[in-house]
Design a protein around this motif. Structure first.
Motif, PDB file in Angstrom:
ATOM      1  N   ARG A  77       0.858  -1.189   0.000  1.00  0.00           N
ATOM      2  CA  ARG A  77       0.000   0.000   0.000  1.00  0.00           C
ATOM      3  C   ARG A  77       0.892   1.236   0.000  1.00  0.00           C
ATOM      4  O   ARG A  77       2.048   1.170   0.410  1.00  0.00           O
ATOM      5  N   ASN A  79       0.924   5.819   0.331  1.00  0.00           N
ATOM      6  CA  ASN A  79       0.303   7.130   0.490  1.00  0.00           C
ATOM      7  C   ASN A  79       1.217   8.136  -0.211  1.00  0.00           C
ATOM      8  O   ASN A  79       2.267   8.502   0.319  1.00  0.00           O
ATOM      9  N   LYS A  82       1.851  11.619   1.593  1.00  0.00           N
ATOM     10  CA  LYS A  82       2.756  11.554   2.740  1.00  0.00           C
ATOM     11  C   LYS A  82       4.073  10.859   2.391  1.00  0.00           C
ATOM     12  O   LYS A  82       4.950  10.738   3.245  1.00  0.00           O
TER      13      LYS A  82
END
Length: 230
Positions: A77, A79, A82
């Motif tokens: 996963r 982000n 970020k």
């Protein structure tokens, strides 16, 4: 004509910007933080992933799977905002000791037959921490081939049987794999329950459950015959 040319030029510019962003993300973007679970893998795997572009991370993940065969699956996963990458490692765990009349091996949670000496090369297994007297014993009347996989039907039966044993107070003491591939599950009261992995396993587990809750008596209970318990 001028309007059409302008629209066409805008599309080209947008396409070029889109291509540039993709190229930048794939080859030049860097993740500031990489979170690896379980943490015990982090020290071994960080060098493959730190300060790498997404393309280099992809190459690193492929190399990790080759260098550490005990890692069976990596869930990824991310982000982007970020700049964090999350990796969830699914690895091999020793669940039983399996023996034939000549040799003993370990069996992991992916039904892989493992030579005991190989464990010293596994990053998540300390051979000294494995207490063989606490492992479930599986005895096979059939010869076991090293670096092989358990028969798929037997694997499926054992998976469901282990799940049932975790759900109910059914303590497994030993498993026997007979020459005809039937399986005997022996509990802590020395009762042997006979299963046929090639037949309806759920029905056989249900009959096991009925036997236990009804508190029937017996030492060798045959669950292999459809709709009957012997």
């Amino acid at each position: 004509m001028k309007r059409r040319k302008r629209r066409f030029s805008y599309k080209i510019i947008l396409a070029l910007v889109f291509v540039f962003l993709i190229v930048y993300f794939v080859f030049f973007f860097r993740f500031k933080e990489i979170v690896i679970e379980p943490e015990s893998f982090a020290n071994y795997l960080n060098s493959y992933l730190q300060n790498r572009s997404p393309y280099e991370v992809f190459v690193g993940l492929k190399k990790i799977m080759i260098d550490f065969p005990e890692i069976k699956k990596i869930e990824v996963r991310h982000n982007i905002f970020k700049q964090k990458l999350f990796l969830n490692i699914k690895s091999s765990e020793i669940v039983a000791q399996i023996c034939d009349n000549k040799n003993c091996f370990y069996l992991d949670n992916y039904a892989e037959i493992i030579i005991p000496g190989i464990l010293k090369n596994k990053i998540n297994v300390n051979p000294n921490s494995i207490r063989e007297n606490q492992l479930l014993r599986i005895y096979s009347f059939l010869p076991i081939e090293k670096d092989s996989l358990l028969n798929p039907e037997i694997k499926n039966l054992l998976s469901i049987l282990f799940e049932y044993a975790n759900w109910k107070p059914f303590i497994l003491k030993e498993i026997k794999i007979y020459p005809n591939f039937d399986v005997g599950a022996i509990d802590n009261q020395d009762r042997e329950f006979l299963f046929d992995p090639a037949k309806d396993i759920e029905e056989q587990i249900k009959k096991l459950h009925i036997f236990l809750i009804k508190d029937f008596q017996g030492k060798r209970i045959d669950l292999r015959i459809s709709k009957k318990i012997y």
